[in-house]
Structures are given as C-alpha cells and as structure tokens.
Design a protein around this motif. Structure first.
Motif, short mmCIF file in Angstrom:
data_model
loop_
_atom_site.label_atom_id
_atom_site.label_comp_id
_atom_site.label_asym_id
_atom_site.label_seq_id
_atom_site.Cartn_x
_atom_site.Cartn_y
_atom_site.Cartn_z
N SER A 47 18.66 66.13 45.28
CA SER A 47 20.02 65.89 45.77
C SER A 47 20.19 66.65 47.07
O SER A 47 19.74 67.78 47.20
N CYS B 215 23.39 66.06 48.89
CA CYS B 215 24.82 66.13 49.19
C CYS B 215 25.59 66.89 48.12
O CYS B 215 26.81 66.98 48.18
N CYS C 270 24.13 60.92 49.68
CA CYS C 270 22.74 61.01 50.14
C CYS C 270 21.83 59.99 49.47
O CYS C 270 20.82 59.60 50.05
N GLY C 271 22.16 59.58 48.26
CA GLY C 271 21.34 58.58 47.56
C GLY C 271 20.02 59.13 47.05
O GLY C 271 19.12 58.38 46.70
N CYS D 135 19.55 61.13 44.32
CA CYS D 135 19.52 61.53 42.91
C CYS D 135 19.24 60.37 41.97
O CYS D 135 19.90 60.21 40.96
N CYS E 256 24.51 60.92 40.23
CA CYS E 256 25.74 61.71 40.37
C CYS E 256 26.98 60.84 40.20
O CYS E 256 28.09 61.34 40.08
S1 FES Z 1 23.39 63.66 44.82
FE1 FES Z 1 23.70 62.70 46.72
S2 FES Z 1 24.09 60.66 46.15
FE2 FES Z 1 23.85 61.66 44.29
#
Ligand code: FES
Ligand SMILES: Cc1cc2nc3c(=O)[nH]c(=O)nc-3n(C[C@H](O)[C@H](O)[C@H](O)COP(=O)(O)OP(=O)(O)OC[C@H]3O[C@@H](n4cnc5c(N)ncnc54)[C@H](O)[C@@H]3O)c2cc1C
Length: 358
Positions: free
Chosen positions: A66, A68, A74-75, A77, A109
């Motif tokens: 992760s 963000c 961020c995509g 996770c 997330c």
């Molecule tokens: S932790 Fe960043 S999108 Fe899920």
C-alpha cells in the motif's frame, strides 16, 4: 437556471449527507460480528467484521502493499477474493484491468469484511513483517525487531507508520523507498521530502523524536536491478534518489558497477542529495558518471554544472536508438516526461524500469 442550479445543489448536498450518515452508521452502529477469512485455502482467520480487508489483514500480521495508506488512491493493495466480498465497487474499478476483474482481484482497502471471505494472496507477503524502529536521527532508523533485521532488494520500499497526532485522526502510513544498501540489515535510511500539510512527511520532519519507536512494514516493490549486461542510465529527482542510491551502494560493494550514468535533478545546489558520496563514487569507479542538473540557480550559487531538468539531459546526452537499461524514480510528472522522451528516442519499453512516488 438559478432554480436548476439550486435544485442540483440541494440534491447533491442531500446525497452527500446520506452517504455520510450511511458511512457513520456502517462504522459505528452496524455490527457484522465475527467473520472467517480463509487465506490460500490454508490459514483460517477469525476476525471482527466491518473493517476494510487491508486493515483487517494488517491486524492479523498480514501486510499487503500500500502506498496511500488505504485511501484508495494507489491501487497497490490488490488481493484475490474468491468468495464473499460482494460486487466490485466503483472506487476499485480504476485500478483493475479486465483480466484482474475476471480473476476476482479486488482493492482490499475498499472492500469491507461483511461476510466470510476466501482470499488468495502471494505467499511472499507472509514474510513481510512489522518492524520496530527506534534511535531516529532525521530519517535513519535502527531495526529493533526482528533481531535478524530486514532483508530487501535495492530499490524496494517500506511502509512507515506514524501514530495519530494533531494533523491526523488515526495512525497513517505511507511508502518510502529504502536509501540504504541491502547489506545493512539493521539500519534503514529513508529520504523523506516534506509535503506541505502532508500527514506522514510532516510528522517525520517536525514531530519525530530521537529514540522514538515507529512501525515499518515491508519490504515491497518491484523496482529492482535487472540481470543484464547493457549500459545503465539512472534518472532521479528529489527523494527519488533513495532507491537508486541503494542500488549504487550495493553494486559498489559487489564490484558490479558496469557503465552507468546518473542524471539527478533538483532546484538548488543545497538540494543535491548525497553529492559528495556520488562525486566520490565517480572518482573511484571509472565506469560511473554523475550528472546533476539544477532548475532554479541564481548567479550567487556560482553553479557551473548543468542547468535545467533531467529531460534536458536526456535530450542532450542520450543518442537515438540507445541500447540501454533505464531506471527512473521520482514524482509522476517527471517519470512520465522521461518515459515519453526515451520512447521517442527508441529505447524499448521493456528496458525501462520506473517507480512513481504518487
Ligand atoms: S491502499 Fe492504496 S488503493 Fe488501497
Ligand atoms: C513506491 C513509493 C515510494 C515512495 N518513496 C518515497 C521516498 O523515498 N521519499 C518520499 O519523500 N516520498 C516517497 N513516496 C511518497 C510518499 O509515499 C508519500 O506520498 C509522501 O511522503 C506524501 O505523504 P504525506 O502523508 O506527507 O502527504 P499526504 O497527507 O498523503 O498528502 C497531503 C497532500 O499533498 C499532496 N501531495 C502528496 N505527495 C505530494 C508531492 N510529492 N508533492 C506535492 N504534493 C503532494 C496530496 O495530493 C495531498 O493533497 C513514495 C511513494 C511510493 C508510491
């Protein structure tokens, strides 16, 4: 027109209030009880339902990548959710391609644990451990636990977690690339750029105390050295130098630096990170060339080196159709501009490796 605008405003305000109420009810009133998460058909976890999968797994000592901190921006996770999980949410789809959607990959997330889940995650993530780091001097951390320290590849990053403080309502974590070399197992050096109002970077710059213990998770990331004989071009701006510094120190230690050029860009001479160490490396390793460039010098700086951005250096020094391996690291806009230029110059995309600090 005014009526329509007011009508639209009223509708969107009501929708926002309803969404907020639902979120509050979901968070504080709804009780999903205990749920089972079966991981890789082996590990059966009994967890409290209702929280996002990313955090629920984290509480169980399983840490997904992760950058963000779970904000859904961020995509990184991703996890395969084979059963349970409900429909894919609109907040997930921007980060999932058609292949991933058909394979039940989810953004962990965003997905809350409201029913029993069957989840698949790469085995190596079980090795990612929480690490306690005290004895802080600026951004140098000594690993307290585990005793064997940290094993990572040059170029990887860790997630640094900070406690709740006046700028945050809960603990936050962000990704930071490791600047120290992998042979230093008990020390991790990070270069943290202060972002105005940034939760974690502000904490690191202004609140972090010497001897404070923090949690670090990792290592994560694929931005690593490739096995290749080609000449290397490394490009970084600001704290993007961190993973590249780690790579260079590792190669120096192993005596494996092949013909390598580093383009480093920042604003003023005082911003030039590791300047002396990089000049020293240039003196001692014949095949290494360091070319810093500055974008905001004035006459008082007496700077005689390159001026401008790293993209100007690409234009100036990189011939068309160069057969080089390229490593780029820094803010997304810089990485994108370099990618565009290098592609125009005919460098094959598979020879370009990059890490964006988004
Ligand atoms: S932790 Fe960043 S999108 Fe899920
Ligand atoms: C793989 C990876 C490795 C990274 N390595 C490093 C590293 O070695 N060193 C480092 O300093 N950072 C690194 N980052 C960035 C880091 O993870 C954080 O995003 C950054 O420190 C900002 O976090 P924050 O909590 O201070 O700000 P946030 O609270 O997340 O952001 C506050 C506000 O600032 C904006 N913002 C965020 N980043 C920037 C920026 N760079 N410039 C201007 N505005 C911004 C946000 O959009 C937001 O509006 C890395 C990111 C990734 C994905």
């Amino acid at each position: 027109m005014l009526q329509i605008l007011i009508g639209l405003l009223a509708i969107s305000t009501i929708a926002a209030v309803l969404a907020l109420l639902l979120e509050i009810a979901d968070r504080y009133i709804a009780d999903y009880g205990e749920k089972h998460i079966l991981i890789n058909d082996e590990k059966d976890l009994l967890v409290k339902g209702g929280r996002p999968l990313l955090f629920t797994l984290g509480e169980q000592g399983i840490f997904l990548p992760s950058a963000c901190g779970g904000k859904g921006t961020c995509g990184y996770c991703k996890a395969k959710v084979l059963e349970g999980g409900g429909p894919v949410l609109p907040t997930e789809t921007p980060y999932l391609d058609i292949n991933e959607l058909t394979q039940n990959v989810r953004i962990s997330c965003q997905l809350k644990v409201k029913e029993d889940l069957k989840v698949q995650i790469p085995e190596e993530l079980f090795l990612v451990k929480e690490r306690l780091t005290p004895d802080v001097k600026n951004v140098q951390f000594r690993i307290l636990a585990p005793e064997e320290g940290i094993a990572f590849k040059a170029g990887q990053y860790v997630q640094l977690e900070i406690p709740k403080y006046e700028l945050t309502s809960e603990p936050e974590f962000r990704a930071y690339s490791i600047a120290s070399p992998p042979f230093e197992h008990h020390m991790v050096e990070l270069i943290i750029t202060k972002v105005p109002e940034g939760a974690v970077s502000t904490y690191a710059h202004e609140y972090l105390q010497i001897n404070e213990e923090l949690i670090m998770r990792g290592p994560f990331g694929e931005f690593c050295l490739r096995d290749s004989d080609r000449e290397m071009l490394m490009i970084a701006t600001g704290s993007g130098l961190a993973p590249i510094h780690s790579m260079l120190r590792q190669m120096k230690q192993e005596g494996t630096i092949k013909k390598t050029t580093l383009f480093f860009g920042d604003r003023k001479p005082e911003d030039l990170l590791y300047y002396d160490a990089l000049r020293e490396l240039e003196r001692t390793v014949a095949d290494f060339t360091y070319i810093p460039t500055l974008s905001r010098t004035t006459e008082e700086d007496h700077w005689t080196g390159e001026k401008g951005r790293v993209t100007d250096l690409i234009k100036k020094y990189i011939p068309d159709q160069s057969s080089i391996d390229v490593y780029i690291c820094g803010v997304p806009a810089m990485v994108e501009s370099c990618l565009e230029l290098l592609t125009q110059k005919g460098v094959p995309p598979e020879q370009i490796c990059f890490d964006k600090f988004e």
